[in-house]
Write a protein that holds these residues in place. Structure first.
Motif, short mmCIF file in Angstrom:
data_model
loop_
_atom_site.label_atom_id
_atom_site.label_comp_id
_atom_site.label_asym_id
_atom_site.label_seq_id
_atom_site.Cartn_x
_atom_site.Cartn_y
_atom_site.Cartn_z
N PRO A 12 0.84 -1.21 0.00
CA PRO A 12 0.00 0.00 0.00
C PRO A 12 0.88 1.26 0.00
N VAL A 13 0.45 2.25 -0.76
CA VAL A 13 1.29 3.42 -1.01
C VAL A 13 1.12 4.47 0.09
N GLU A 14 2.23 5.04 0.52
CA GLU A 14 2.17 6.13 1.49
C GLU A 14 1.97 7.45 0.75
N ILE A 15 1.02 8.24 1.21
CA ILE A 15 0.80 9.54 0.55
C ILE A 15 0.86 10.66 1.60
N PRO A 16 2.05 11.19 1.83
CA PRO A 16 2.19 12.27 2.81
C PRO A 16 1.33 13.47 2.40
N GLY A 17 0.71 14.10 3.36
CA GLY A 17 -0.05 15.32 3.06
C GLY A 17 -1.51 15.08 2.72
N VAL A 18 -1.90 13.84 2.45
CA VAL A 18 -3.32 13.56 2.20
C VAL A 18 -3.85 12.76 3.38
N THR A 70 -9.85 12.16 4.41
CA THR A 70 -10.09 12.88 3.15
C THR A 70 -10.03 11.92 1.98
N PHE A 71 -9.01 11.07 2.01
CA PHE A 71 -8.80 10.09 0.95
C PHE A 71 -10.01 9.16 0.82
N THR A 128 -13.14 11.08 -0.35
CA THR A 128 -13.02 11.47 -1.76
C THR A 128 -13.25 10.26 -2.66
N VAL A 167 -2.40 9.17 4.58
CA VAL A 167 -2.62 7.82 4.07
C VAL A 167 -1.36 6.94 4.22
N ASN A 168 -1.48 5.94 5.04
CA ASN A 168 -0.44 4.91 5.24
C ASN A 168 0.90 5.44 5.80
N TYR A 216 -2.52 4.73 -7.12
CA TYR A 216 -3.21 4.25 -5.90
C TYR A 216 -4.53 4.99 -5.73
N ALA A 257 -1.13 18.17 -1.36
CA ALA A 257 -0.37 17.45 -0.33
C ALA A 257 1.07 17.94 -0.31
N ALA A 304 1.24 21.18 1.47
CA ALA A 304 0.70 21.18 2.83
C ALA A 304 1.70 21.63 3.90
#
Lengths: 251, 423
Positions: free
Chosen positions: A89-95, A99-100, A103, A144-145, B374, B392, B395
């Motif tokens: 699973p992908v890490e998405i800093p800032g989201v 929210t993810f 959305t 996220v993650n 993703y 993001a 941010a």
């Protein structure tokens, strides 16, 4: 539900053929498992079905309830009811995770012509689903993650699945990196989603996961093709004798 | 002595500019003009202007069609002060009365006893070392207007300076001074297009334990040119925070010169930039001096560039001898949405104390394709997924704004920019 017909796939950038004629039909309400040695094309199959860049389909088709998947954008496949639980699973800093999730849920609903879920209803829904997977509020607030342990990431995948309620779920090595307790928790999450209208394709190296998520059909994949299909006993045989014996017998 | 060509260029640049020569302002402006005459206008060969060509700022005249008037922070309850084409506009401004604050128009502050005499041009002059900033001296000498703001307590509401422009030839020069007395606190907002070209100085003197917040949304006309300077002096246990959102424009150069002179002080400067097209250039140039113990400074700059846009960052932390336990952080990052855009960064650290913690980083990157896939695999449409990732990326910089309403306002503006600039 999912019908894959003579699927041939190569890498886009190089002349490397990965899938060499995969045929597979998964009916609604069933759990199919795909096992196979490293490099047999299991993960590629899951990526091609979900629409990741970098692959070229040279022959064959894949349909979901009669709709041609391979011509759709990844988001259209998701809205059509396809879900891939990622091996990594992908890490998405800032989201933010919330929210993810919101959305994603509302985008799918919108694509299907349904009303969006209100903030209040969403919160209630997500809390209920998160609790059953032992995902705490803090994890929901984080990006996220990001900073999630291996087990938390996989539970987050199952949470997404539970929220989005896809009809065709592909689990790509969901057991990798999980300890026994985490595997049990994740499996319970998956089992809770099993129903008549939903199908699963569980990709794994090990029989262990299949003790928890009992498959109806087991396929063995090797060298870009499904070479053997049988019942749950096939997984036990792999566990006992390894792939080489089975493959030698099959070829 | 300057070469004749440079003198001629300077003469052409200042010909016809307004120069009030009387009173304390006359003295301060005269000294600035002397500084300017000694240094001349900057040229492409100056190291400090290596990445940004000052020709457009040197030109004697400007003309540009400003296509947008976009005023931010309208949801915030603030004292609004309007400048139209660089002149205070009483008709559209609130009364200049605010509890805890004294506000005077620069053009009205003629008495010799004015407090601003201790600041006006003084902080700018301090900021001329070790790097020359001719345009700052130019603004001190020729500013047509500005605000002199003295904050004695906790300001009741933020002060919002709103710039408007009605003329396609206005060449605006403004000079603001803010003096925060001990323990005072104020939030200063700036928004709007002041004119085709804007040159400003903002001098801020932050007394012990005072707190200054500055949030700026620069006008989003495509043709505008801007060169701003902030000169701040930050005393013991004081706090200084400045944030700039810079959208569009052909040339934007925002300079910040922060002098941390008191122990245990905090100084942050941050910004986000979004730019589209080969005419776009945005330059953040920062110089932070630590001259006291246990102080913290942060520089956080994020730039989103597409279709051949250019971003520049020049940031320096200077830690003077004795400035022990300094905690300095600097990050400048760009997100290049295509192969034609470029980001030019020059991060610098110069440290003369042995017990300090300073870090800096600078990166350029593209959208993370794995993250994009993703999001899309969960049903988020491509454009929305890309916007989420861009926001993001921004941010960390937006988090530098303490007031959430202001941060959300800017976030919405950035989202709407992303919607308008899909391709």
């Amino acid at each position: 539900m999912l019908k894959i017909n003579n699927l041939h796939v190569k890498l886009e950038e190089e002349e490397k053929v990965i899938l060499r004629g995969v045929d597979l039909t998964v009916e609604a309400g069933k759990v199919h498992a795909i096992m196979g040695p490293n490099g047999s094309g299991k993960s590629t199959l899951s990526y091609v079905l979900s629409g990741r860049d970098g692959y070229e389909v040279t022959e064959g088709s894949a349909t979901l309830d009669g709709e041609e998947l391979l011509e759709m954008e990844p988001e259209e496949r998701a809205a059509a009811g396809l879900f891939l639980a990622f091996q990594y699973p992908v890490e998405i800093p800032g989201v933010g995770n919330m929210t993810f999730l919101r959305t994603a849920l509302n985008a799918q609903r919108k694509a299907r012509g349904e009303d969006e879920v209100s903030a209040g209803d969403f919160l209630k829904l997500v809390r209920e689903k998160a609790a059953s997977l032992k995902i705490d509020a803090d994890m929901m607030k984080r990006p996220v993650n990001v900073g999630f342990s291996g087990g938390e990431k996989k539970r987050n995948e199952i949470l997404q699945m539970a929220l989005l309620e896809p009809k065709m779920c592909i689990l790509d090595e969901t057991d990798s990196g999980l300890d026994v307790d985490a595997m049990k928790l994740v499996s319970e999450g998956v089992n809770a989603l099993r129903d008549e209208g939903r199908a699963f394709l569980v990709i794994t190296h090990y029989q262990r996961l299949l003790d928890h998520i009992r498959p109806d059909v087991v396929h063995i994949m090797a060298n870009g093709r499904i070479v053997l299909t049988g019942g749950p006993e096939l997984a036990l045989e792999v566990e006992k004798n390894g792939y080489s014996d089975i493959l030698a017998g099959a070829l | 002595m300057l070469a004749q060509a440079k003198l001629d260029a300077l003469s052409a640049r200042i010909a016809g500019l307004h120069f009030p020569s009387t009173g304390w302002q006359g003295k301060a402006r005269g000294a600035a003009l002397e500084r300017l005459t000694a240094m001349g206008l900057p040229g492409r060969r100056d190291e400090y202007w290596r990445y940004t060509d000052p020709a457009k700022l040197n030109a004697a005249q400007v003309r540009a069609d400003l296509n947008a008037s976009d005023i931010a922070f309208q949801e915030t309850d603030a004292l609004r002060i309007v400048f139209t084409d660089g002149v205070f506009d009483a008709e559209f401004s609130d009364d200049l009365t605010l509890s805890g604050v004294e506000i005077t128009r620069l053009a009205d502050a003629v008495t010799d006893l004015h407090w601003a005499a201790e600041i006006y041009g003084v902080l700018e002059e301090r900021g001329q070392k070790p790097v020359l900033r001719p345009f700052a001296a130019l603004a001190t000498a020729f500013a047509t207007d500005g605000l002199l703001i003295r904050v004695t307590g906790k300001a009741e509401r933020p002060i919002s300076i709103v710039y408007r422009s009605l003329s396609d030839t206005s060449d605006v020069m403004l000079h603001h001074c803010v003096k925060l007395e001990e323990g005072a606190e104020v939030t200063l907002l700036e928004t709007g297009d002041a004119g085709p070209r804007l040159l400003t100085n903002l001098e801020v003197d932050v007394a012990p334990s005072a707190r200054f917040h500055h949030v700026r949304a620069q006008g989003r006309s495509h043709q505008r040119m801007v060169n701003t300077h902030i000169f701040a002096r930050v005393a013991d246990e004081a706090l200084f925070k400045s944030f700039t959102a810079s959208i569009n424009g052909v040339l934007t150069r925002n300079e910040a010169v922060l002098d941390i002179v008191g122990d245990d002080a905090v100084a942050h400067v941050a910004g986000v930039t979004v730019g589209d097209g080969p005419d776009f250039l945005n330059d953040d140039t920062v110089f932070i001096t630590h001259a006291a113990e246990r102080c913290e400074s942060r520089q956080v700059f994020k730039k989103v560039l597409k279709n051949g846009a250019t971003g520049v960052f020049q940031g320096k932390i200077l830690v003077k001898p004795g400035a022990q336990k300094t905690d300095g952080y600097q990050i400048s990052q760009s997100l290049l949405l295509d192969g034609d855009s470029q980001f030019l960064a020059k991060p610098e650290l110069e440290i003369y104390a042995d017990d300090v913690k300073c870090s800096h980083g600078s990166t350029s990157g593209a959208i993370d394709e794995t993250a994009l896939f993703y999001l899309r695999s969960r049903g988020v449409p491509q454009r929305r997924a890309q916007s989420l990732l861009v926001l993001a990326f921004l941010a960390e910089a937006l988090a530098e704004i303490e007031d959430e309403t202001l941060a959300e306002d800017l976030q919405l503006r950035l989202e709407s920019w992303l919607d308008r600039h899909e391709d």
